[in-house]
Design an enzyme around this catalytic site. Structure first.
Site, PDB file in Angstrom:
ATOM      1  CG  ASN A   9     -90.321 -20.767 -51.776  1.00  0.00           C
ATOM      2  OD1 ASN A   9     -91.431 -21.253 -51.549  1.00  0.00           O
ATOM      3  ND2 ASN A   9     -90.158 -19.549 -52.269  1.00  0.00           N
ATOM      4  CE  LYS A  11     -90.395 -19.765 -55.813  1.00  0.00           C
ATOM      5  NZ  LYS A  11     -89.922 -18.864 -56.868  1.00  0.00           N
ATOM      6  CG  HIS A  96     -90.831 -15.191 -52.176  1.00  0.00           C
ATOM      7  ND1 HIS A  96     -91.215 -14.926 -53.471  1.00  0.00           N
ATOM      8  CD2 HIS A  96     -89.797 -16.054 -52.255  1.00  0.00           C
ATOM      9  CE1 HIS A  96     -90.442 -15.618 -54.300  1.00  0.00           C
ATOM     10  NE2 HIS A  96     -89.573 -16.314 -53.584  1.00  0.00           N
ATOM     11  CD  GLU A  98     -92.514 -16.306 -56.624  1.00  0.00           C
ATOM     12  OE1 GLU A  98     -93.043 -17.117 -55.842  1.00  0.00           O
ATOM     13  OE2 GLU A  98     -91.529 -16.609 -57.346  1.00  0.00           O
ATOM     14  CD  GLU A 168     -85.428 -15.750 -52.753  1.00  0.00           C
ATOM     15  OE1 GLU A 168     -85.108 -16.927 -52.917  1.00  0.00           O
ATOM     16  OE2 GLU A 168     -86.608 -15.358 -52.778  1.00  0.00           O
ATOM     17  N   GLY A 174     -86.552 -17.890 -60.742  1.00  0.00           N
ATOM     18  CA  GLY A 174     -87.324 -18.679 -61.701  1.00  0.00           C
ATOM     19  C   GLY A 174     -86.989 -18.386 -63.150  1.00  0.00           C
ATOM     20  CB  SER A 214     -81.773 -19.371 -61.189  1.00  0.00           C
ATOM     21  OG  SER A 214     -82.969 -18.857 -61.749  1.00  0.00           O
TER      22      SER A 214
HETATM   23  P1  PGA Z   1     -85.896 -20.229 -57.957  1.00  0.00           P
HETATM   24  O1  PGA Z   1     -86.747 -19.539 -56.768  1.00  0.00           O
HETATM   25  O2  PGA Z   1     -84.821 -21.056 -57.281  1.00  0.00           O
HETATM   26  O3  PGA Z   1     -86.875 -21.054 -58.709  1.00  0.00           O
HETATM   27  O4  PGA Z   1     -85.312 -19.127 -58.760  1.00  0.00           O
HETATM   28  C1  PGA Z   1     -86.130 -19.050 -55.609  1.00  0.00           C
HETATM   29  C2  PGA Z   1     -87.165 -18.401 -54.720  1.00  0.00           C
HETATM   30  O5  PGA Z   1     -88.059 -17.719 -55.235  1.00  0.00           O
HETATM   31  O6  PGA Z   1     -87.132 -18.545 -53.473  1.00  0.00           O
END
Ligand code: PGA
Length: 255
Positions: A9, A11, A96, A98, A168, A174, A214
């Site tokens: 992803n 983003k 997601h 976010e 997640e 992140g 992460s």
């Molecule tokens: P990250 O993001 O691996 O940077 O923690 C995962 C995601 O949001 O899909």
């Protein structure tokens, strides 16, 4: 036997050139044969076609990070699911955290997007996961239950064949803090049980449930060897060939 699935992803990252170079680098590193696992990259909308061309000939598929739930029409700024199919997308990430937190997407909106994406012919990576405060209040399973029921409202058992669930935990996204192998396994087992109860044991058995939050080369082995962890949705570590390829290799090893 569930085939592992690792998706990147990206983003709101990369430029066109950086994205194309990354995609080409991944295609070169992973080769043209069957990998034994599924691999997808999900760049921002403007780079989908260029990235799709860059991975042509490899086993890597391409996904978008969102779509709208309406048919094409007067919805300024939105992207319809058939448009994503039209340019060669296989996947779309929906729900997601976010988008839930920053863009205010509700389970009801996510359910409409899921139904629309599936009927357009896209496969859906549906994200669920609890906030830190919810985990600390022992609400993880209740939150997952609400998100699963709400986001999958109206989706039939047959349609579930084109869905992948991504667990997640929001506190792990992140942040560099990963769920422990045991925390991930427990949540995945809960989700699989949820699917058995609300759909049927067959849907639960074949459903791929990715872990996201992460994920990196150093923790991929442990997470991907959990019995109910069927892959990874990778954010930060999907932006460099040298970070992402070892995660794909970990998934291949853990088959
Ligand atoms: P990250 O993001 O691996 O940077 O923690 C995962 C995601 O949001 O899909």
């Amino acid at each position: 036997m569930r085939r592992k699935f690792v998706a990147g992803n990206w983003k709101m990252n990369t430029t066109r050139q950086v994205g194309v170079d990354l995609a080409k680098g991944l295609a070169a590193a992973l080769g043209t044969g069957d990998l034994g696992v599924d691999v997808a990259v999900c760049p921002p909308f403007p780079y989908l076609e260029a990235v799709k061309s860059a991975v042509a000939g490899s086993a890597i598929t391409v996904g978008a990070q969102n779509c709208y739930f309406e048919k094409p029409g007067a919805f300024t700024g939105e992207v319809a699911a058939p448009m994503l199919v039209d340019i060669g997308c296989t996947w779309v990430i929906l729900g997601h955290s976010e988008r839930r937190a920053i863009l205010g997407e509700t389970d009801a909106v996510i359910a409409k997007k899921t139904a629309t994406a599936l009927s357009a012919g896209l496969k859906v990576i549906l994200c669920v996961g609890e906030q830190l405060s919810e985990r600390q209040a022992n609400q993880t399973e209740a939150v997952l239950n609400t998100q699963m029921s709400g986001s999958l409202a109206g989706i039939t058992a047959e349609q579930m064949a084109n869905i992948v669930i991504a667990y997640e935990p929001v506190w792990a996204i992140g942040t560099g803090v990963t769920a422990t192998n045991e925390q991930a396994q427990a949540a995945h087992a809960y989700l699989r049980g949820w699917l058995a109860k609300h759909y049927n044991p067959q849907v639960a058995e074949v459903m791929r449930i990715q872990y996201g939050g992460s994920v990196k080369a150093s923790n991929a082995d442990g997470l991907l060897s959990q019995p109910d962890v069927d892959g990874a949705l990778v954010g930060g570590a999907s932006l460099k060939v040298d970070d992402f390829v070892p995660i794909v290799q970990a998934a291949r090893k853990s088959k």
